[in-house]
Scaffold this motif. Structure first.
Motif, PDB file in Angstrom:
ATOM      1  N   UNK A  64       0.823  -1.194   0.000  1.00 35.49           N
ATOM      2  CA  UNK A  64       0.000   0.000   0.000  1.00 35.49           C
ATOM      3  C   UNK A  64       0.859   1.247   0.000  1.00 35.49           C
ATOM      4  N   UNK A  65       0.197   2.397  -0.034  1.00 35.13           N
ATOM      5  CA  UNK A  65       0.884   3.674  -0.115  1.00 35.13           C
ATOM      6  C   UNK A  65       0.867   4.400   1.224  1.00 35.13           C
ATOM      7  N   UNK A  66       1.830   5.317   1.366  1.00 30.12           N
ATOM      8  CA  UNK A  66       1.851   6.185   2.534  1.00 30.12           C
ATOM      9  C   UNK A  66       0.805   7.277   2.373  1.00 30.12           C
ATOM     10  N   UNK A  67       0.225   7.695   3.475  1.00 26.45           N
ATOM     11  CA  UNK A  67      -0.899   8.625   3.405  1.00 26.45           C
ATOM     12  C   UNK A  67      -0.606  10.003   3.973  1.00 26.45           C
ATOM     13  N   UNK A  68       0.369  10.124   4.880  1.00 26.72           N
ATOM     14  CA  UNK A  68       0.707  11.417   5.486  1.00 26.72           C
ATOM     15  C   UNK A  68       1.896  11.226   6.417  1.00 26.72           C
ATOM     16  N   UNK A  69       2.518  12.336   6.811  1.00 26.18           N
ATOM     17  CA  UNK A  69       3.595  12.263   7.771  1.00 26.18           C
ATOM     18  C   UNK A  69       3.074  12.032   9.176  1.00 26.18           C
ATOM     19  N   UNK A  70       3.968  11.576  10.070  1.00 25.44           N
ATOM     20  CA  UNK A  70       3.562  11.311  11.450  1.00 25.44           C
ATOM     21  C   UNK A  70       4.799  11.334  12.336  1.00 25.44           C
ATOM     22  N   UNK A  71       4.559  11.280  13.639  1.00 24.41           N
ATOM     23  CA  UNK A  71       5.660  11.236  14.611  1.00 24.41           C
ATOM     24  C   UNK A  71       5.155  10.551  15.865  1.00 24.41           C
ATOM     25  N   UNK A 192       3.065  10.869  -1.085  1.00 22.13           N
ATOM     26  CA  UNK A 192       1.953  10.262  -1.816  1.00 22.13           C
ATOM     27  C   UNK A 192       2.421   9.371  -2.968  1.00 22.13           C
ATOM     28  N   UNK A 193       3.689   9.456  -3.354  1.00 23.62           N
ATOM     29  CA  UNK A 193       4.206   8.591  -4.419  1.00 23.62           C
ATOM     30  C   UNK A 193       4.974   7.398  -3.877  1.00 23.62           C
ATOM     31  N   UNK A 200       6.417 -12.221   4.171  1.00 26.45           N
ATOM     32  CA  UNK A 200       6.850 -12.994   5.331  1.00 26.45           C
ATOM     33  C   UNK A 200       8.363 -13.007   5.459  1.00 26.45           C
ATOM     34  N   UNK A 201       9.077 -12.643   4.386  1.00 20.68           N
ATOM     35  CA  UNK A 201      10.539 -12.660   4.395  1.00 20.68           C
ATOM     36  C   UNK A 201      11.162 -11.279   4.596  1.00 20.68           C
ATOM     37  N   UNK A 202      10.427 -10.210   4.384  1.00 17.31           N
ATOM     38  CA  UNK A 202      11.029  -8.892   4.487  1.00 17.31           C
ATOM     39  C   UNK A 202      10.093  -7.811   3.976  1.00 17.31           C
ATOM     40  N   UNK A 203      10.662  -6.642   3.701  1.00 17.54           N
ATOM     41  CA  UNK A 203       9.855  -5.499   3.263  1.00 17.54           C
ATOM     42  C   UNK A 203      10.727  -4.568   2.434  1.00 17.54           C
ATOM     43  N   UNK A 204      10.080  -3.742   1.589  1.00 20.51           N
ATOM     44  CA  UNK A 204      10.820  -2.720   0.864  1.00 20.51           C
ATOM     45  C   UNK A 204       9.913  -1.534   0.574  1.00 20.51           C
ATOM     46  N   UNK A 205      10.543  -0.337   0.626  1.00 18.92           N
ATOM     47  CA  UNK A 205       9.860   0.901   0.258  1.00 18.92           C
ATOM     48  C   UNK A 205      10.005   1.080  -1.250  1.00 18.92           C
ATOM     49  N   UNK A 206       8.955   1.560  -1.892  1.00 19.87           N
ATOM     50  CA  UNK A 206       8.990   1.747  -3.343  1.00 19.87           C
ATOM     51  C   UNK A 206       8.456   3.121  -3.749  1.00 19.87           C
ATOM     52  N   UNK A 207       8.746   3.483  -4.996  1.00 18.53           N
ATOM     53  CA  UNK A 207       8.279   4.730  -5.574  1.00 18.53           C
ATOM     54  C   UNK A 207       7.337   4.416  -6.722  1.00 18.53           C
ATOM     55  N   UNK A 208       6.096   4.871  -6.610  1.00 18.26           N
ATOM     56  CA  UNK A 208       5.058   4.767  -7.650  1.00 18.26           C
ATOM     57  C   UNK A 208       4.449   3.375  -7.799  1.00 18.26           C
ATOM     58  N   UNK A 211       6.944  -2.607  -8.005  1.00 21.56           N
ATOM     59  CA  UNK A 211       8.043  -3.078  -8.844  1.00 21.56           C
ATOM     60  C   UNK A 211       9.182  -2.077  -9.003  1.00 21.56           C
ATOM     61  N   UNK A 212       9.095  -0.943  -8.327  1.00 19.07           N
ATOM     62  CA  UNK A 212      10.129   0.082  -8.422  1.00 19.07           C
ATOM     63  C   UNK A 212      10.664   0.417  -7.044  1.00 19.07           C
ATOM     64  N   UNK A 213      11.387  -0.519  -6.418  1.00 16.86           N
ATOM     65  CA  UNK A 213      11.878  -0.283  -5.046  1.00 16.86           C
ATOM     66  C   UNK A 213      12.872   0.865  -4.987  1.00 16.86           C
ATOM     67  N   UNK A 214      12.893   1.541  -3.850  1.00 19.81           N
ATOM     68  CA  UNK A 214      13.907   2.568  -3.611  1.00 19.81           C
ATOM     69  C   UNK A 214      15.276   1.880  -3.642  1.00 19.81           C
TER      70      UNK A 214
END
Length: 217
Positions: A64-71, A192-193, A200-208, A211-214
């Motif tokens: 899924x996508x990020x929706x807003x900043x937080x702290x 938003x992009x 179950x094995x890991x995670x990655x942040x992506x752009x757009x 299939x386009x991991x950072x």
């Protein structure tokens, strides 16, 4: 997180009110297909955004996508150790084996909340501190979690080049600069992009798209 889920799982929604470095894989197993996981997600380097994940049909991944900043405060068992600077010098006096160079990238440009998130997504296992002086000058210190690598970058007003020292198997300032310049080359996209995929094995942040991991630097 290691306890067996109660009999009424899987849940249709899981909502976290603490910041996470990693989405626990057990949450995928405890969420029904098509269910939603909402959590504050931050990198070890800094920055944090709210992620909204949808679990896939077989419960082995969520995206899924990020929706807003937080702290939010970090989940206790995901808080990482921050060794002292002495642990990186290994008994030697500064700059020890540090190699000097200069950069045109201002350390100040990399310090924003979202910039920290971008850098942390591309430079894993790294954290920072600052040492401040008069006239807004400061040193940005970068450290690898394993205590093998460190870097420093000195900021002073009205300068166009900044002194850098790097030591260890990783050139941490070079990694930071590569992550920052990659983001700048993409047009400095906002949260938003960006999105996150968890398996179950890991995670990655992506752009757009997933299939386009950072890129990892």
């Amino acid at each position: 997180m290691s306890r067996q889920p109660p009999d009424d799982t899987p849940y249709s929604r899981i909502i976290a009110t603490c910041s996470l470095l990693e989405i626990p894989p057990a949450w995928l197993e405890q969420t029904a297909p098509g269910g939603i996981i909402v959590a504050p997600f931050g990198t070890e380097y800094g920055g944090e955004q709210i992620i909204r994940l949808t679990v896939n049909d077989d419960g082995t991944s969520a995206s899924g996508q990020f929706t807003r900043g937080s702290a939010f405060m970090r989940l206790r068992h995901q808080r990482t150790d921050r060794p002292s600077f002495d642990a990186y010098l290994h008994g030697k006096e500064w700059p020890a084996h540090g190699v000097r160079s200069t950069t045109s990238l201002s350390p100040r440009a990399t310090g924003g909340w979202f910039e920290q998130f971008v850098i942390g997504s591309g430079v894993p296992g790294t954290f920072w501190r600052t040492e401040r002086y008069d006239n807004d000058a400061y040193t940005l210190w970068l450290y690898s979690r394993d205590t093998l690598s460190w870097a420093s970058a000195d900021y002073e007003r009205d300068r166009t080049r900044y002194e850098v020292y790097q030591s260890g198997p990783r050139n941490l300032w070079d990694e930071l600069e590569a992550a920052y310049r990659w983001w700048a080359d993409q047009g400095r996209p906002g949260y938003e992009r960006f999105g996150l995929t968890v398996t179950l094995e890991g995670q990655h942040v992506w752009l757009d798209s997933p299939g386009n991991p950072v890129p990892q630097h």
